[in-house]
Design a protein around this motif. Structure first.
Motif, PDB file in Angstrom:
ATOM      1  N   ARG A  88       0.633  -1.073   0.106  1.00  0.00           N
ATOM      2  CA  ARG A  88       0.025   0.061   0.026  1.00  0.00           C
ATOM      3  C   ARG A  88       0.921   1.315   0.070  1.00  0.00           C
ATOM      4  N   GLU A  89       2.212   1.157   0.025  1.00  0.00           N
ATOM      5  CA  GLU A  89       3.205   2.304   0.087  1.00  0.00           C
ATOM      6  C   GLU A  89       2.740   3.213   1.222  1.00  0.00           C
ATOM      7  N   ASN A  90       2.530   2.674   2.394  1.00  0.00           N
ATOM      8  CA  ASN A  90       2.081   3.097   3.396  1.00  0.00           C
ATOM      9  C   ASN A  90       3.519   3.622   4.425  1.00  0.00           C
ATOM     10  N   ILE A  91       3.761   4.824   4.514  1.00  0.00           N
ATOM     11  CA  ILE A  91       4.923   5.324   5.183  1.00  0.00           C
ATOM     12  C   ILE A  91       4.972   4.930   6.567  1.00  0.00           C
ATOM     13  N   THR A  96       7.686   1.824  10.697  1.00  0.00           N
ATOM     14  CA  THR A  96       7.390   0.653  11.988  1.00  0.00           C
ATOM     15  C   THR A  96       8.067  -0.604  11.460  1.00  0.00           C
ATOM     16  N   PHE A  97       8.108  -0.940  10.396  1.00  0.00           N
ATOM     17  CA  PHE A  97       8.940  -2.291   9.998  1.00  0.00           C
ATOM     18  C   PHE A  97      10.393  -2.081  10.068  1.00  0.00           C
ATOM     19  N   SER A  98      10.834  -0.916   9.459  1.00  0.00           N
ATOM     20  CA  SER A  98      12.245  -0.294   9.491  1.00  0.00           C
ATOM     21  C   SER A  98      12.822  -0.541  11.102  1.00  0.00           C
ATOM     22  N   LEU A  99      11.920   0.304  11.731  1.00  0.00           N
ATOM     23  CA  LEU A  99      12.446   0.743  13.097  1.00  0.00           C
ATOM     24  C   LEU A  99      12.470  -0.773  13.911  1.00  0.00           C
ATOM     25  N   CYS A 100      11.680  -1.768  13.727  1.00  0.00           N
ATOM     26  CA  CYS A 100      11.586  -2.907  14.403  1.00  0.00           C
ATOM     27  C   CYS A 100      12.990  -3.860  13.751  1.00  0.00           C
ATOM     28  N   LEU A 101      13.282  -3.771  12.500  1.00  0.00           N
ATOM     29  CA  LEU A 101      14.454  -4.517  12.087  1.00  0.00           C
ATOM     30  C   LEU A 101      15.602  -3.949  12.691  1.00  0.00           C
ATOM     31  N   THR A 102      15.596  -2.479  12.831  1.00  0.00           N
ATOM     32  CA  THR A 102      17.008  -1.985  13.581  1.00  0.00           C
ATOM     33  C   THR A 102      16.857  -2.290  14.948  1.00  0.00           C
ATOM     34  N   ILE A 103      15.824  -2.525  15.695  1.00  0.00           N
ATOM     35  CA  ILE A 103      15.765  -2.820  16.771  1.00  0.00           C
ATOM     36  C   ILE A 103      16.295  -4.069  17.357  1.00  0.00           C
ATOM     37  N   VAL A 104      15.690  -5.142  16.395  1.00  0.00           N
ATOM     38  CA  VAL A 104      16.139  -6.552  16.295  1.00  0.00           C
ATOM     39  C   VAL A 104      17.706  -6.579  16.016  1.00  0.00           C
ATOM     40  N   PHE A 105      18.288  -5.965  15.115  1.00  0.00           N
ATOM     41  CA  PHE A 105      19.660  -6.017  14.762  1.00  0.00           C
ATOM     42  C   PHE A 105      20.173  -5.455  16.096  1.00  0.00           C
ATOM     43  N   LEU A 106      19.980  -4.260  16.478  1.00  0.00           N
ATOM     44  CA  LEU A 106      20.852  -3.608  17.859  1.00  0.00           C
ATOM     45  C   LEU A 106      20.695  -4.926  18.920  1.00  0.00           C
TER      46      LEU A 106
END
Length: 229
Positions: A88-91, A96-106
């Motif tokens: 849906r190209e929902n920002i 949220t997806f990018s932030l969660c991946l960043t948190i998982v990586f950290l």
């Protein structure tokens, strides 16, 4: 009307700055892991419901079914944001997806650093978890299969040594232990040697030859009873 030099170009209503390749690649992989997460949750719930209540409560901390459910639910929520957000190209969902991946990586990075710095404490905690799993080895079939798989895969026996299996009531060497598995270890601790494999192969060939010999004897007896033989 001619466009002035340096003026922004006019775009159609269907124009998008988002690359279709990136969009649908992100959607495809998130959709794939979304389905995998639902399968993980379903398998975990089914395994949990099929267990006896007392066995499930006894080894709750090391239950693979609980681990499957937790990981599956987290993966489901994470991939939902990536899947719907990319389609849906929902920002908001994509952020949220990018932030969660960043948190998982950290978190993974922090766990690796802490594990390296406090290696002794981590080793002790892992040994405690393994010993707890060994104690409940016969109480939970899923846990039993998981331990057997780990011992076969890593060619090990117990957490530190084979003596760890004395913690289990079925394998300890106490004199009052009536178990037939007393002073032994699970079969997954034993690795077949090349001689054992050759012996198994020769035994299978011998069994096959004996079966053929029995069939031949039965055939001869049947025809000897025939008056026209």
């Amino acid at each position: 009307m001619a466009r002035r030099p340096g003026a922004p170009a006019a775009y159609g209503e269907d124009f998008s700055f988002v690359s279709p390749l990136v969009k649908y690649l992100l959607f495809f992989f998130n959709m794939l892991f979304w389905v995998i997460s639902m399968v993980m949750v379903a398998v975990g719930v089914y395994a949990r419901l099929m267990k006896h209540a007392e066995a499930a409560l006894a080894c709750l901390a090391v239950d693979p079914a609980i681990l499957l459910i937790v990981v599956g639910v987290l993966m489901f929520l994470l991939t939902f944001c990536g899947c719907i957000g990319s389609l849906r190209e929902n920002i908001c969902l994509l952020q949220t997806f990018s932030l969660c991946l960043t948190i998982v990586f950290l978190l993974q990075l922090a766990a690796g650093v802490l594990g390296f710095v406090f290696s002794d404490k981590v080793r002790g905690k892992v040994s405690e978890i393994i010993n707890n799993a060994i104690v409940h080895y016969r109480d939970d079939l899923d846990l039993q299969n998981l331990i057997d798989f780990g011992q076969k895969e890593f060619s090990c026996c117990g957490g530190i040594s084979y003596k760890d299996w004395s913690l289990n009531m079925y394998f300890n060497c106490s004199e009052d232990n009536p178990s037939r598995e007393r002073c032994s270890v699970p079969y997954s601790c034993c690795l077949p040697t090349p001689n054992q494999l050759v012996g198994i192969l020769l035994s299978m060939i011998l069994v096959s030859q004996i079966k053929d010999q029995i069939k031949l004897q039965l055939y001869n007896q049947q025809h000897r009873a025939d008056p026209w033989y």
